[in-house]
Scaffold this active site. Sequence first.
Site, PDB file in Angstrom:
ATOM      1  N   SER A  85      -0.857   3.924   1.573  1.00 35.39           N
ATOM      2  CA  SER A  85       0.249   4.092   2.513  1.00 35.39           C
ATOM      3  C   SER A  85       0.551   5.565   2.753  1.00 35.39           C
ATOM      4  CB  SER A  85       1.470   3.321   2.027  1.00 35.39           C
ATOM      5  OG  SER A  85       2.487   3.332   3.002  1.00 35.39           O
ATOM      6  N   ASP A  91       2.451   6.976   9.617  1.00 32.86           N
ATOM      7  CA  ASP A  91       1.855   7.357   8.337  1.00 32.86           C
ATOM      8  C   ASP A  91       0.377   6.965   8.316  1.00 32.86           C
ATOM      9  OD1 ASP A  91       2.218   4.613   8.079  1.00 32.86           O
ATOM     10  OD2 ASP A  91       2.898   4.698   6.005  1.00 32.86           O
ATOM     11  N   ASP A 132      -1.610   4.719   7.051  1.00 32.11           N
ATOM     12  CA  ASP A 132      -2.047   3.347   7.327  1.00 32.11           C
ATOM     13  C   ASP A 132      -1.277   2.727   8.484  1.00 32.11           C
ATOM     14  OD1 ASP A 132       0.330   3.090   5.953  1.00 32.11           O
ATOM     15  OD2 ASP A 132      -0.353   1.501   4.623  1.00 32.11           O
ATOM     16  N   ASP A 161       1.822   1.853   9.251  1.00 27.74           N
ATOM     17  CA  ASP A 161       2.817   0.783   9.203  1.00 27.74           C
ATOM     18  C   ASP A 161       4.250   1.340   9.218  1.00 27.74           C
ATOM     19  OD1 ASP A 161       2.889   1.789   6.624  1.00 27.74           O
ATOM     20  OD2 ASP A 161       2.550  -0.140   5.627  1.00 27.74           O
TER      21      ASP A 161
END
Length: 561
Positions: A145, A302, A304, A306
């Site tokens: 993340s 960010d 990834d 999400d």
Amino acid sequence: MDDKIMEQYRLWAANATADADVVNELKAMEGDGGKMEDSFYRNLAFGTGGLRGVIGAGTNRMNIYTVAKASQGLADYLVKNYEKPSVAIGYDSRIKSDVFAEVAAGVFAANGVKVNIWPQLTPVPMVSFATRYLGTSAGIMVTASHNPSKYNGYKVYGADGCQITTEAAAKVLAEIEKLDIFTDVKMVDFQTGMKDGDIRYIPEEVYTAFVEEVKKQSVLGDTKADKNVAIVYSPLNGAGLKPVLRTLKESGYTNITVVKEQEQPDGNFPTCPYPNPEIKEAMSLGMEYAKKCNADLLLATDPDCDRVGIAVKNQAGEYVLLSGNETGLLLLDYICSRRIAMGTMPADPIMVKTIVTMDLGERIAAHYGVETINVLTGFKFIGEQIGLLEKAGCVDRYVFGFEESYGYLTGSYVRDKDGVDAAFMICEMFAYYAAQGCSLLDKLDELYQEYGYCFNTLHSYEFEGAAGFAKMQDIMTKFREGLDAIGPKKVKKVLDYSKGLNGLPKSDVLKYLLEDNGSVVVRPSGTEPKLKAYVSVSAESREAAESIEARILDSLEEYFA
């Protein structure tokens, strides 16, 4: 040093020979008891969030061996529970994400689990989407993340596209714990798996279907919007670039400038060591671009993709960062008001938020006749509520879900927060208000005037390694001994979620309800070596709220010292 740690080190030195980076790190740590202990004092924890840890050699690290072992355990679970097991795999721009994804694919293929893997790096929500779209038994996303570059991780999704439940995680963990990391893992070479048909790339049609679902979330209708607003976008060297730009451009937003230094995938994140849009430093380069371009709106996702952070201009022409709570409140109000205007608000609508997210959201939802469901921290619990609505045959009741940590979702097509959807809806909301001569800051002021001012902050305290883990446990024990007041505010009630309050799963979270509609939540992070404190203050003005918050924080830091 513990004999077991030395035994593990020797075992790895003798057997972990397939990865040169691991071999070199093992050699470098020989004779360094501290490094050995931190690398081997435990197995990397597997839970509802899967795995997450520092990339490196050892049982407490992300490497091809810990990833393969986790994949073998998951494969054994899937083979036991599904007649024709299959998985969907995605990965982001982090260091070794592609390597770990291919290792996992090789393990699943060797165990008779059909593998569908994205041919390029993709956002988290596209794994949730592919799992549902392709009807696979599980989904895997290789990502850490928004963590610093030294981390990577391995998230697991169920067949419903939601992160696995506590019960499923426990069963997978039981399978993992049966295994010897070097002798019990089956694996085929990735290219061999592709050639044999056991591994296949996810086709373009799935990508297109995802983008179309995001575009369907629009609540603009035929209403006027200024889609020529100047947007600066940064994917923070992550996976958001292509899907975010594609969705926006196909929807008519073409006046977009991308932050060049953060455009291409790069797991080292050279311009933002902590690639988290919650952090001002990660947004600073984008803000410089916004000033140069005289942009109306700054977006950053960010690695990834999400989470989304934004900044907008104030009346003085300066760029102001909005918090996750503030953006969530604005989206909630926009979606509810537009759906009512368009006649698309469902009967008995529901909004879902986490217990650490601004309670003002409940008052806005109530104004529009929307029920609020509060869940534990983590978007997986919001996804779980969508799944429950789907099982009850009333998934259309869901209108919005958000968490203070910059995660939003407007539809039920995925079961995790979606930065592509959030970027799209933020741009739409911005363009809608811009056409009316209204800024997001103006709109936020309107909400505060109508519902009262509320100030929320998050403070994180790092505790690295074995000693840090023990320290965090000691701090939570002290908090549970009881407090009469925090700063200037008396404690009216304590909610200890470790007991499973309000039908929620047991969780190591404490929420102190303070006088005058304030609250403090303290919890260990589920994915990082941190304790987090969420402070919420209601007051007549921002200045008054900030003064109260500062005194509360001084009181809390006596515990975190």
